[in-house]
Motif scaffolding. Structure first.
Motif, PDB file in Angstrom:
ATOM      1  N   PHE A 157       0.766  -1.216   0.220  1.00  0.00           N
ATOM      2  CA  PHE A 157      -0.029  -0.132  -0.030  1.00  0.00           C
ATOM      3  C   PHE A 157       0.893   1.239  -0.006  1.00  0.00           C
ATOM      4  O   PHE A 157       0.418   2.235  -0.581  1.00  0.00           O
ATOM      5  N   ARG A 158       2.110   1.373   0.575  1.00  0.00           N
ATOM      6  CA  ARG A 158       2.803   2.424   0.827  1.00  0.00           C
ATOM      7  C   ARG A 158       3.241   2.892  -0.730  1.00  0.00           C
ATOM      8  O   ARG A 158       3.960   3.892  -0.807  1.00  0.00           O
ATOM      9  N   TYR A 160       1.313   2.919  -3.333  1.00  0.00           N
ATOM     10  CA  TYR A 160       0.435   3.430  -4.491  1.00  0.00           C
ATOM     11  C   TYR A 160       0.422   4.755  -4.569  1.00  0.00           C
ATOM     12  O   TYR A 160       1.310   5.652  -3.812  1.00  0.00           O
ATOM     13  N   GLU A 162      -0.522   8.706  -5.009  1.00  0.00           N
ATOM     14  CA  GLU A 162      -1.658   9.252  -4.000  1.00  0.00           C
ATOM     15  C   GLU A 162      -2.596   9.417  -4.430  1.00  0.00           C
ATOM     16  O   GLU A 162      -3.864   9.177  -3.637  1.00  0.00           O
ATOM     17  N   ARG A 165      -4.445   5.740  -3.206  1.00  0.00           N
ATOM     18  CA  ARG A 165      -4.684   5.571  -1.773  1.00  0.00           C
ATOM     19  C   ARG A 165      -6.197   5.710  -1.299  1.00  0.00           C
ATOM     20  O   ARG A 165      -6.785   4.696  -0.501  1.00  0.00           O
ATOM     21  N   GLN A 171      -6.933   1.013   4.981  1.00  0.00           N
ATOM     22  CA  GLN A 171      -5.761   1.927   4.983  1.00  0.00           C
ATOM     23  C   GLN A 171      -4.491   1.343   5.786  1.00  0.00           C
ATOM     24  O   GLN A 171      -4.530   1.836   6.970  1.00  0.00           O
TER      25      GLN A 171
END
Length: 278
Positions: A157-158, A160, A162, A165, A171
């Motif tokens: 996920f980090r 992705y 902006e 997200r 999250q």
């Protein structure tokens, strides 16, 4: 007249336990090095030529364990001083492995994390920009925008973009990792390799190699299901933008979850063994 027979030569005693252990360890070391060389030598040759491979090089560039470290063999024995220093890390890994194993696998992500990593980017901006997107930028963005994205893995996920997200149903954060990771996730299963080498040399080198082999195979599916066109490298795409492709992806994802389960159990047992040591 008595016939004097020559005295029989004194035979060497049967090998001691230590000798047998050394011989066994030597054989294990040779087998381990030969196995690992088949993985690292092509990577090192490409590196010397200045070439990059989006699939085969990933485990050597994303993870911090270097090829020479992967090649080094050790039997996996607890060292009291080393174990005392690293006990918090072993406990953290043990707790994460146990929490992940306790959950049912979720198989509905369809590898969309790789698509979310290029969402609304130009060809020049994408991570592997030497390789075209199969559907082009607009087609890739349409798949992301029209999909239900549910990635539970923070380290996917980090990366992705902006704009991508907010589209993820979860999250993930580093603090929530123990609460979110589940055994169907390709990246959680790939990370068994990271957890294994973080325990080196307290665990056997063969276990680290087993986890590397799984991660290597998972990376292949990861990129076959990605938006990149890697046909020139011999990788047939898994077209997760189609119903048929999603069925294929889920079948492969389930198979990897089944392969990962015994490795996760072995790592968990090693952690428990280490934590039970005086």
């Amino acid at each position: 007249m008595l016939l004097t027979l020559p005295r029989a030569p004194r035979l060497a005693p049967v090998s001691s336990t230590a000798d047998l252990a050394r011989a066994t360890w030597a054989a294990r070391r040779v087998a381990h090095e030969a196995r690992v060389d088949a993985w690292i030598e092509p990577h090192l040759a490409r590196r010397r030529r200045g070439e990059k491979h989006p699939v085969e090089d990933f485990l050597f560039t994303y993870y911090s364990y270097r090829p020479a470290q992967l090649r080094r063999w050790f039997p996996g024995t607890p060292d009291p001083a080393e174990l005392s220093r690293r006990r918090p890390a072993v406990e953290w890994i043990r707790d994460l492995l146990a929490a992940t194993a306790s959950r049912p696998p979720h198989l509905g992500c369809f590898g969309l994390h790789e698509w979310a990593m290029v969402y609304r980017q130009t060809q020049e901006q994408v991570r592997h920009n030497a390789w075209p997107l199969r559907l082009g930028a607009a087609g890739t963005d349409a798949v992301v925008a029209g999909s239900r994205i549910r990635c539970s893995h923070f380290d996917a996920f980090r990366f992705y973009t902006e704009p991508a997200r907010p589209l993820n149903l979860l999250q993930p954060t580093r603090e929530a990792q123990h609460a979110l990771e589940q055994p169907g996730c390709l990246h959680a299963n790939m990370d068994l390799y990271k957890h294994a080498y973080k325990l080196a040399p307290l665990v056997p080198a063969e276990l680290i190699a087993d986890c590397f082999e799984l991660a290597r195979d998972i990376r292949t599916l990861d990129m076959r299901a990605s938006p990149y066109d890697l046909a020139a490298l011999g990788y047939e795409p898994v077209r997760i933008e189609t119903p048929e492709g999603r069925v294929r992806y889920v079948e492969a994802q389930r198979a990897f979850a089944e392969r990962a389960a015994p490795l996760r159990a072995r790592l968990l047992a090693e952690c428990e063994r280490l934590l039970a040591s005086p």
